[in-house]
Write a protein that holds these residues in place. Structure first.
Motif, short mmCIF file in Angstrom:
data_model
loop_
_atom_site.label_atom_id
_atom_site.label_comp_id
_atom_site.label_asym_id
_atom_site.label_seq_id
_atom_site.Cartn_x
_atom_site.Cartn_y
_atom_site.Cartn_z
N VAL A 1 0.83 -1.20 0.00
CA VAL A 1 0.00 0.00 0.00
C VAL A 1 0.87 1.25 0.00
CG1 VAL A 1 -1.69 1.33 1.33
CG2 VAL A 1 -1.93 -1.15 1.14
N ILE A 2 2.00 1.20 0.71
CA ILE A 2 2.83 2.39 0.84
C ILE A 2 3.55 2.78 -0.45
CG2 ILE A 2 3.19 2.22 3.32
CD1 ILE A 2 5.88 0.84 2.75
N ASP A 3 3.45 1.97 -1.50
CA ASP A 3 3.98 2.40 -2.81
C ASP A 3 3.39 3.75 -3.21
OD1 ASP A 3 5.39 0.01 -3.03
OD2 ASP A 3 3.81 -0.98 -4.18
N SER A 4 2.10 3.91 -2.94
CA SER A 4 1.39 5.13 -3.35
C SER A 4 1.74 6.33 -2.47
CB SER A 4 -0.12 4.90 -3.30
OG SER A 4 -0.51 3.89 -4.20
N PHE A 5 2.47 6.09 -1.38
CA PHE A 5 2.94 7.18 -0.53
C PHE A 5 4.35 7.60 -0.92
CE2 PHE A 5 -0.14 7.19 3.09
CZ PHE A 5 -0.95 6.16 2.65
N PHE A 6 5.22 6.62 -1.08
CA PHE A 6 6.64 6.93 -1.23
C PHE A 6 7.01 7.45 -2.61
CE2 PHE A 6 7.03 4.53 2.70
CZ PHE A 6 7.97 5.29 3.38
N LEU A 7 6.41 6.92 -3.67
CA LEU A 7 6.77 7.42 -5.00
C LEU A 7 6.38 8.89 -5.17
CD1 LEU A 7 7.99 7.02 -7.75
CD2 LEU A 7 5.85 5.95 -8.51
N PRO A 8 5.14 9.30 -4.88
CA PRO A 8 4.82 10.72 -4.97
C PRO A 8 5.69 11.59 -4.06
CG PRO A 8 2.81 9.43 -4.85
CD PRO A 8 3.94 8.49 -4.55
N LEU A 9 6.07 11.03 -2.92
CA LEU A 9 6.89 11.78 -1.97
C LEU A 9 8.21 12.23 -2.58
CD1 LEU A 9 7.41 12.66 1.04
CD2 LEU A 9 8.45 10.40 1.35
N MET A 10 8.77 11.43 -3.48
CA MET A 10 10.10 11.68 -4.00
C MET A 10 10.11 12.49 -5.29
SD MET A 10 11.94 10.28 -1.71
CE MET A 10 13.58 10.00 -2.38
N LEU A 11 8.95 12.94 -5.74
CA LEU A 11 8.86 13.68 -6.99
C LEU A 11 8.54 15.15 -6.75
CD1 LEU A 11 6.80 11.15 -9.17
CD2 LEU A 11 9.28 11.23 -8.77
N ASP A 12 9.04 16.00 -7.63
CA ASP A 12 8.73 17.42 -7.55
C ASP A 12 7.33 17.73 -8.05
OD1 ASP A 12 11.07 18.39 -6.43
OD2 ASP A 12 12.09 18.54 -8.34
N ARG A 13 6.80 16.87 -8.95
CA ARG A 13 5.49 17.11 -9.52
C ARG A 13 4.43 16.28 -8.81
NH1 ARG A 13 5.51 16.39 -15.87
NH2 ARG A 13 3.40 17.20 -15.50
N GLU A 14 3.19 16.72 -8.91
CA GLU A 14 2.09 15.97 -8.33
C GLU A 14 1.85 14.70 -9.14
OE1 GLU A 14 -2.65 16.52 -7.14
OE2 GLU A 14 -1.52 18.16 -8.05
N LEU A 15 1.70 13.59 -8.44
CA LEU A 15 1.44 12.30 -9.07
C LEU A 15 0.20 11.69 -8.45
CD1 LEU A 15 2.24 9.88 -10.88
CD2 LEU A 15 3.63 9.05 -8.95
N VAL A 16 -0.77 11.35 -9.27
CA VAL A 16 -2.02 10.78 -8.81
C VAL A 16 -2.15 9.35 -9.32
CG1 VAL A 16 -4.53 10.91 -9.06
CG2 VAL A 16 -3.22 12.97 -8.57
N PHE A 17 -2.57 8.45 -8.45
CA PHE A 17 -2.79 7.04 -8.80
C PHE A 17 -4.28 6.72 -8.80
CE2 PHE A 17 1.60 6.58 -7.44
CZ PHE A 17 2.08 5.58 -8.26
#
Length: 266
Positions: free
Chosen positions: A44-60
């Motif tokens: 589940v935490i995949d959807s937390f950590f990947l957006p965390l590391m990007l400068d742009r907004e990422l929506v899943f």
């Protein structure tokens, strides 16, 4: 607004401090314009950590159950998922799944980033499973590049059934963009969709070093629930080392950087 508050003020700094996430290949994500981030799905935490590391907004997109939980925990989960822009999808297929993909397509048409897990559900055992063709449809209909992503270690930190992940370093590896413009106008050809999906899954495998299983993860979960302990494909199914019948790439599972000075963003 809620997305950036969670990332920059409330949740993000804590996750950085506790889990010390690392990323490689972040330069492959464009600073502007539409792109599809296609990732393996281990926890589940995949959807937390990947957006965390990007400068742009990422929506899943996320399973409908995240939005329909009861009690305090269910309401908090639903509120968080809505706040960070997660798009609910009914994994039963049909019109509900189609609506979620259309929402993703609109986001791409607006020049934003959209994240998707081609396996459709979390891996039950850390291996990489057969991809569903929704990611290929999005790529061909939108014309957006597909950027493969490998999440590293999230299944160890948060195995199935665990709510709070244990403290360890979480990583991700971002691959070079894949261009499928050569298939423009062929989004209704199921053979093309399968070929594109297999190419995406092979790229993810080449980044993650995972073993590949040529069945859907949901099918494998059902087998495990039915008591098939070895979690292997049925004898009647063809065996393949990698998506599309390719030979398996000679890749080891990436490890965290030894040098704490390795750059990370977010």
């Amino acid at each position: 607004m809620f997305y950036w508050l969670m990332k920059r003020v409330f949740v993000g700094p804590l996750l950085h401090l506790v889990y010390r996430p690392w990323i490689r290949g972040e330069q492959n994500i464009p600073s502007q314009g539409a792109a599809i981030l296609a990732s393996n799905h281990l926890a589940v935490i995949d959807s937390f950590f990947l957006p965390l590391m990007l400068d742009r907004e990422l929506v899943f997109i996320g399973k409908q159950e995240y939005f329909s939980g009861r009690g305090v925990k269910g309401r908090l989960t639903a509120g968080f998922m809505r706040g960070v822009g997660t798009i609910p999808v009914d994994r039963g297929g049909g019109k509900a799944s189609e609506a979620a993909l259309r929402t993703g397509l609109r986001r791409l048409e607006e020049g934003d980033l959209f994240g998707i897990y081609p396996e459709g559900t979390r891996s039950p055992d850390g291996r990489l499973y057969r991809g569903k063709t929704g990611v290929a449809r999005l790529a061909l209909e939108s014309g957006a590049p597909v950027i493969p992503v490998a999440m590293i270690g999230t299944n160890v930190a948060q195995p199935l059934g665990r709510t709070i992940p244990k403290i360890m370093r979480i990583g991700m590896v971002v691959g070079e963009p894949l261009d499928f413009s050569r298939y423009k106008g062929m989004e209704n050809d199921r053979f093309i969709l399968r070929s594109v999906t297999d190419e995406i899954m092979y790229a993810i495998m080449s980044l993650s070093g995972q073993e590949y299983v040529d069945v859907y993860a949901a099918t494998q979960k059902a087998r495990i629930a039915a008591g098939v302990a070895d979690a292997q494909p049925a004898d009647t199914e063809p065996r393949t080392a990698a998506p599309g019948g390719r030979p398996a790439p000679d890749v080891q599972v990436p490890v965290p950087p030894k040098d704490e000075g390795e750059p990370s963003v977010g």
